[in-house]
Design a protein around this motif. Sequence first.
Motif, PDB file in Angstrom:
ATOM      1  N   GLU A  13       5.667  75.957 -51.522  1.00  0.00           N
ATOM      2  CA  GLU A  13       4.828  76.858 -51.179  1.00  0.00           C
ATOM      3  C   GLU A  13       3.601  76.351 -50.773  1.00  0.00           C
ATOM      4  N   LEU A  14       2.765  75.288 -51.223  1.00  0.00           N
ATOM      5  CA  LEU A  14       1.561  74.639 -50.953  1.00  0.00           C
ATOM      6  C   LEU A  14       1.835  74.031 -49.848  1.00  0.00           C
ATOM      7  N   ILE A  15       2.512  73.559 -49.372  1.00  0.00           N
ATOM      8  CA  ILE A  15       2.737  72.830 -48.155  1.00  0.00           C
ATOM      9  C   ILE A  15       2.900  73.759 -47.069  1.00  0.00           C
ATOM     10  N   TRP A  16       3.478  75.024 -47.197  1.00  0.00           N
ATOM     11  CA  TRP A  16       3.570  76.186 -46.036  1.00  0.00           C
ATOM     12  C   TRP A  16       2.169  76.590 -45.880  1.00  0.00           C
ATOM     13  N   GLN A  17       1.337  76.685 -46.875  1.00  0.00           N
ATOM     14  CA  GLN A  17      -0.023  77.158 -46.909  1.00  0.00           C
ATOM     15  C   GLN A  17      -0.858  76.163 -45.979  1.00  0.00           C
ATOM     16  N   LEU A  18      -0.405  74.695 -46.133  1.00  0.00           N
ATOM     17  CA  LEU A  18      -1.314  73.817 -45.687  1.00  0.00           C
ATOM     18  C   LEU A  18      -0.942  73.559 -44.132  1.00  0.00           C
ATOM     19  N   GLY A  19       0.567  73.561 -43.950  1.00  0.00           N
ATOM     20  CA  GLY A  19       1.054  72.959 -42.562  1.00  0.00           C
ATOM     21  C   GLY A  19       1.181  71.447 -42.547  1.00  0.00           C
ATOM     22  N   GLU A  20       0.477  70.994 -41.879  1.00  0.00           N
ATOM     23  CA  GLU A  20       0.692  69.252 -41.835  1.00  0.00           C
ATOM     24  C   GLU A  20      -0.130  68.872 -43.264  1.00  0.00           C
ATOM     25  N   CYS A  21       0.311  68.090 -43.932  1.00  0.00           N
ATOM     26  CA  CYS A  21      -0.455  67.522 -45.033  1.00  0.00           C
ATOM     27  C   CYS A  21       0.190  66.100 -45.649  1.00  0.00           C
ATOM     28  N   ALA A  22      -0.627  65.479 -46.653  1.00  0.00           N
ATOM     29  CA  ALA A  22      -0.025  64.495 -47.424  1.00  0.00           C
ATOM     30  C   ALA A  22      -0.158  65.024 -48.997  1.00  0.00           C
ATOM     31  N   PRO A  23       0.724  64.193 -49.638  1.00  0.00           N
ATOM     32  CA  PRO A  23       0.732  64.557 -51.020  1.00  0.00           C
ATOM     33  C   PRO A  23      -0.618  64.654 -51.756  1.00  0.00           C
ATOM     34  N   LYS A  24      -1.576  63.815 -51.524  1.00  0.00           N
ATOM     35  CA  LYS A  24      -2.963  64.316 -52.050  1.00  0.00           C
ATOM     36  C   LYS A  24      -3.243  65.480 -51.695  1.00  0.00           C
ATOM     37  N   ASP A  25      -3.200  65.853 -50.395  1.00  0.00           N
ATOM     38  CA  ASP A  25      -3.690  67.442 -50.172  1.00  0.00           C
ATOM     39  C   ASP A  25      -3.034  68.490 -50.936  1.00  0.00           C
ATOM     40  N   VAL A  26      -1.843  68.492 -51.262  1.00  0.00           N
ATOM     41  CA  VAL A  26      -1.200  69.213 -52.143  1.00  0.00           C
ATOM     42  C   VAL A  26      -1.818  69.125 -53.485  1.00  0.00           C
ATOM     43  N   SER A  27      -1.560  67.867 -54.141  1.00  0.00           N
ATOM     44  CA  SER A  27      -2.333  67.568 -55.416  1.00  0.00           C
ATOM     45  C   SER A  27      -3.465  68.281 -55.495  1.00  0.00           C
ATOM     46  N   SER A  28      -4.370  68.141 -54.764  1.00  0.00           N
ATOM     47  CA  SER A  28      -5.697  68.657 -54.791  1.00  0.00           C
ATOM     48  C   SER A  28      -5.861  70.236 -54.938  1.00  0.00           C
ATOM     49  N   LEU A  29      -4.725  71.039 -54.588  1.00  0.00           N
ATOM     50  CA  LEU A  29      -4.822  72.566 -54.685  1.00  0.00           C
ATOM     51  C   LEU A  29      -4.493  72.661 -56.072  1.00  0.00           C
ATOM     52  N   TYR A  30      -3.810  71.826 -56.897  1.00  0.00           N
ATOM     53  CA  TYR A  30      -3.584  72.293 -58.342  1.00  0.00           C
ATOM     54  C   TYR A  30      -4.665  72.301 -59.048  1.00  0.00           C
ATOM     55  N   PRO A  31      -4.839  73.337 -60.317  1.00  0.00           N
ATOM     56  CA  PRO A  31      -6.078  73.390 -61.187  1.00  0.00           C
ATOM     57  C   PRO A  31      -5.698  72.193 -62.174  1.00  0.00           C
ATOM     58  N   GLU A  32      -6.829  71.709 -62.736  1.00  0.00           N
ATOM     59  CA  GLU A  32      -6.689  70.540 -63.635  1.00  0.00           C
ATOM     60  C   GLU A  32      -5.978  71.007 -64.877  1.00  0.00           C
ATOM     61  N   PHE A  44       7.898  65.342 -52.299  1.00  0.00           N
ATOM     62  CA  PHE A  44       7.804  65.317 -50.860  1.00  0.00           C
ATOM     63  C   PHE A  44       9.212  64.624 -50.544  1.00  0.00           C
ATOM     64  N   GLN A  45       9.415  63.418 -51.120  1.00  0.00           N
ATOM     65  CA  GLN A  45      10.545  62.876 -50.637  1.00  0.00           C
ATOM     66  C   GLN A  45      11.967  63.587 -51.051  1.00  0.00           C
ATOM     67  N   ALA A  46      11.909  64.289 -52.168  1.00  0.00           N
ATOM     68  CA  ALA A  46      13.259  65.056 -52.363  1.00  0.00           C
ATOM     69  C   ALA A  46      13.305  66.093 -51.359  1.00  0.00           C
ATOM     70  N   LEU A  47      12.142  66.765 -51.046  1.00  0.00           N
ATOM     71  CA  LEU A  47      12.136  67.800 -50.040  1.00  0.00           C
ATOM     72  C   LEU A  47      12.619  67.155 -48.536  1.00  0.00           C
ATOM     73  N   GLU A  48      12.104  65.997 -48.302  1.00  0.00           N
ATOM     74  CA  GLU A  48      12.376  65.777 -46.991  1.00  0.00           C
ATOM     75  C   GLU A  48      14.070  65.357 -47.041  1.00  0.00           C
ATOM     76  N   LYS A  49      14.665  64.638 -48.087  1.00  0.00           N
ATOM     77  CA  LYS A  49      15.845  64.375 -48.295  1.00  0.00           C
ATOM     78  C   LYS A  49      16.824  65.653 -48.131  1.00  0.00           C
ATOM     79  N   LYS A  50      16.253  66.890 -48.723  1.00  0.00           N
ATOM     80  CA  LYS A  50      17.041  68.177 -48.645  1.00  0.00           C
ATOM     81  C   LYS A  50      16.798  68.861 -47.142  1.00  0.00           C
ATOM     82  N   GLY A  51      16.176  68.259 -46.506  1.00  0.00           N
ATOM     83  CA  GLY A  51      16.004  68.887 -44.866  1.00  0.00           C
ATOM     84  C   GLY A  51      14.720  69.845 -44.791  1.00  0.00           C
ATOM     85  N   TYR A  52      13.888  69.938 -45.695  1.00  0.00           N
ATOM     86  CA  TYR A  52      12.893  70.731 -45.741  1.00  0.00           C
ATOM     87  C   TYR A  52      11.457  70.077 -44.969  1.00  0.00           C
TER      88      TYR A  52
END
Length: 120
Positions: A13-32, A44-52
Amino acid sequence: MKILTSKEEEVMELIWQLGECAPKDVSSLYPEPRPSANAIAQVFQALEKKGYLTHEPKGRGFIYRPVVEKLAYGHGKLSSVINRFFADSYMSVVSALIQEEKVTEAELLQYLADLKRREG
């Protein structure tokens, strides 16, 4: 489409919001307290393995991009819910939406008019 875990779906869901991104970009969207970029990278690796997701090198890391569109995933998820909980009956879904007052008679009539217009 392969089934996603709730965590994978949350990250997607966060990746769809960002479009192109790195794991650190997604991590930064989470609250503390935020999950680490390494924890997100594992998802990310699991999502890539599943074809997403797909990735390409960028600088010293990788940039990821969704392969599956959010709407396509939603359609697949909806079909799964209808099959599982409504015995694959779309009319049962419509009936439930009417009973729960999520769809009005006016909306249904408008939809039917639009459908007739599209069909010619």
